[in-house]
Design an enzyme around this catalytic site. Structure first.
Site, PDB file in Angstrom:
ATOM      1  N   GLU A 106       7.586  -6.966   1.246  1.00  0.00           N
ATOM      2  CA  GLU A 106       6.314  -7.010   1.984  1.00  0.00           C
ATOM      3  C   GLU A 106       5.546  -8.295   1.663  1.00  0.00           C
ATOM      4  OE1 GLU A 106       5.118  -5.246   4.330  1.00  0.00           O
ATOM      5  OE2 GLU A 106       6.036  -3.257   4.283  1.00  0.00           O
ATOM      6  N   LYS A 132       1.414   9.975   5.784  1.00  0.00           N
ATOM      7  CA  LYS A 132       1.460   8.548   6.137  1.00  0.00           C
ATOM      8  C   LYS A 132       2.736   7.866   5.646  1.00  0.00           C
ATOM      9  CE  LYS A 132      -3.561   8.007   6.628  1.00  0.00           C
ATOM     10  NZ  LYS A 132      -4.715   7.080   6.460  1.00  0.00           N
ATOM     11  N   LYS A 173      -2.157  -1.578  -3.868  1.00  0.00           N
ATOM     12  CA  LYS A 173      -3.014  -0.395  -3.801  1.00  0.00           C
ATOM     13  C   LYS A 173      -2.162   0.862  -3.873  1.00  0.00           C
ATOM     14  CE  LYS A 173      -6.034   1.910  -0.577  1.00  0.00           C
ATOM     15  NZ  LYS A 173      -6.599   1.900   0.739  1.00  0.00           N
ATOM     16  N   LYS A 199       0.871  -1.180   0.000  1.00  0.00           N
ATOM     17  CA  LYS A 199       0.000   0.000   0.000  1.00  0.00           C
ATOM     18  C   LYS A 199       0.901   1.220   0.000  1.00  0.00           C
ATOM     19  CE  LYS A 199      -3.627   2.433   2.466  1.00  0.00           C
ATOM     20  NZ  LYS A 199      -4.616   2.398   3.539  1.00  0.00           N
ATOM     21  N   SER A 247     -10.087   5.570  -4.895  1.00  0.00           N
ATOM     22  CA  SER A 247     -11.021   6.677  -5.090  1.00  0.00           C
ATOM     23  C   SER A 247     -10.542   7.698  -6.116  1.00  0.00           C
ATOM     24  CB  SER A 247     -11.276   7.362  -3.741  1.00  0.00           C
ATOM     25  OG  SER A 247     -10.057   7.803  -3.158  1.00  0.00           O
ATOM     26  N   ARG A 299     -10.676  10.047   1.632  1.00  0.00           N
ATOM     27  CA  ARG A 299     -10.543  10.764   2.906  1.00  0.00           C
ATOM     28  C   ARG A 299     -11.619  11.833   3.036  1.00  0.00           C
ATOM     29  NH1 ARG A 299      -3.878  11.083   2.943  1.00  0.00           N
ATOM     30  NH2 ARG A 299      -3.572   8.816   2.859  1.00  0.00           N
TER      31      ARG A 299
HETATM   32  C1  PBG Z   1      -7.553   3.513   5.472  1.00  0.00           C
HETATM   33  C2  PBG Z   1      -7.785   3.343   4.019  1.00  0.00           C
HETATM   34  C3  PBG Z   1      -7.566   4.279   2.993  1.00  0.00           C
HETATM   35  C4  PBG Z   1      -8.092   3.724   1.829  1.00  0.00           C
HETATM   36  C5  PBG Z   1      -8.600   2.460   2.157  1.00  0.00           C
HETATM   37  N1  PBG Z   1      -8.385   2.225   3.522  1.00  0.00           N
HETATM   38  C6  PBG Z   1      -7.032   5.668   3.022  1.00  0.00           C
HETATM   39  C7  PBG Z   1      -5.697   5.927   3.523  1.00  0.00           C
HETATM   40  O1  PBG Z   1      -4.860   5.050   3.716  1.00  0.00           O
HETATM   41  O2  PBG Z   1      -5.444   7.109   3.773  1.00  0.00           O
HETATM   42  C8  PBG Z   1      -8.143   4.421   0.500  1.00  0.00           C
HETATM   43  C9  PBG Z   1      -9.102   3.887  -0.490  1.00  0.00           C
HETATM   44  C10 PBG Z   1      -9.384   4.776  -1.647  1.00  0.00           C
HETATM   45  O3  PBG Z   1      -8.770   5.834  -1.864  1.00  0.00           O
HETATM   46  O4  PBG Z   1     -10.287   4.416  -2.408  1.00  0.00           O
HETATM   47  N2  PBG Z   1      -6.401   2.997   6.006  1.00  0.00           N
END
Ligand code: PBG
Length: 330
Positions: free
Chosen positions: A238, A222, A253, A200, A279, A210
């Site tokens: 990982e 993050k 992701k 991720k 998203s 968000r």
């Molecule tokens: C939370 C999480 C996130 C997403 C899925 N779980 C956001 C982040 O890590 O800030 C993002 C999914 C998306 O953008 O569609 N840990």
């Protein structure tokens, strides 16, 4: 005389029937896992501005929405909660509240639709007053890995109790897959799966998500836990750890800017590989389509097909419903 070609790949493209015959990648509705946003209240269905066509649903409305999706052949869902600001705290305590919005709704969905698969998200951010996936040290601002595991384990256990089929740790703390596996097994949930967010990345493409959950970090970013977008080999590291720790499925992701990582992971594991078409990737296509700059439907199908061609067995995507409609039409 100029040389004429002796090899003519175009022969395999000469009609729709032949193109279909030699097509290598086929999308199907059962490839999709549909992320779905849950909010407090009753009779609420609020569109997210930066994600046209995607809504936050109150618990009652989410049941109707899942019913519509099941009709279309979508059977897997990834619910996410929008938590009241007043319920957020440093330790994300609300995340293990069996009577809270999220776990009650998960249990309710499973009661009404026993056959659907629910993948619940493990990370502190929607419940954290700091908006981070782990515990923030009040003085240093550091994200505390090992202390966070305790919270994540309890969150996963509560989700399993609520009826989750798959636990999806999206927090990127070290050692969380083994930790969660152990907590689940020692509490009688050895049948609950783990789909690890293996690679991720610290991505700008999560912006609209968000917005949807009001879950942006209050301070900092993050990058001390999510991966650097510039790294490919690190994804394999990982992957090796998640396999050792007992993940059942692995995820990459975002998806679209990381197709090379999807392929690399596919070639280096026997586990099912999934990808999260996030998203921002959804928002880009929708925004361009609204401007009339892209054909939204064709672009959507090309994006999803590309993710599968890169090696994903399943795709988390906000396009699930629309793509299922296109596939049904044939
Ligand atoms: C939370 C999480 C996130 C997403 C899925 N779980 C956001 C982040 O890590 O800030 C993002 C999914 C998306 O953008 O569609 N840990």
């Amino acid at each position: 005389m100029p040389n004429v070609p002796t090899h003519r790949p175009r022969r395999n493209r000469k009609s729709q029937v032949i193109r279909d015959m030699v097509q290598e990648t086929h999308l199907a509705t059962h490839d999709f896992i549909y992320p779905i946003f849950i909010t407090e209240g009753q009779n609420q269905q609020i569109e997210i501005k930066s994600m046209p066509g995607i809504h936050r649903f109150s618990a009652d409305r989410v049941i109707d929405e899942i019913g519509r999706c099941v009709e279309l052949g979508i059977k897997s869902f990834a619910p996410f909660p929008q938590v009241n600001e007043a319920l957020k705290d440093r330790l994300a305590r609300e995340s293990a509240n069996m009577d809270g919005l999220y776990l009650k709704t998960v249990a309710d969905i499973k009661r009404q639709f026993p056959d659907v698969v629910l993948m619940t998200d493990v990370a502190m951010d929607p419940y954290s007053s700091d908006g981070h996936d782990g515990i923030v040290d009040a003085e240093s601002g550091e994200i505390l890995n090992d202390a966070s595991l305790e919270v994540l384990g309890q969150m996963a256990l509560a989700q399993a109790r609520a009826g989750a089929d798959i636990i999806g740790p999206s927090d990127m703390m070290d050692g969380r897959v083994a930790w969660i596996r152990d907590v689940l097994d020692s509490n009688g949930f050895s049948g609950v799966s783990i789909m690890s967010y293996t690679a991720k990345y610290a991505s700008a493409f999560y912006g609209p998500f968000r917005d949807a959950l009001d879950s942006a970090p209050k301070k900092g970013d993050k990058k001390s836990y999510q991966m650097n977008p510039a790294n490919r080999r690190e994804a394999l590291r990982e992957l090796a750890l998640d396999e050792q720790e007992g993940a059942d499925m692995v995820m990459i992701k975002p998806a679209l800017s990381y197709l090379d990582v999807i392929r690399e992971v596919r070639d280096n594991t026997q586990l099912p590989v999934t990808a999260y078409n996030v998203s921002g990737e959804y928002a880009m296509v929708k925004a361009a389509a609204q401007q009339g700059w892209l054909d939204g439907e064709k672009t959507m199908m090309e994006v999803l097909t590309s993710i599968k061609r890169a090696g994903a067995d399943a795709i988390l995507t906000y396009f699930a419903k629309e793509a299922a409609e296109v596939l049904r039409r044939g």
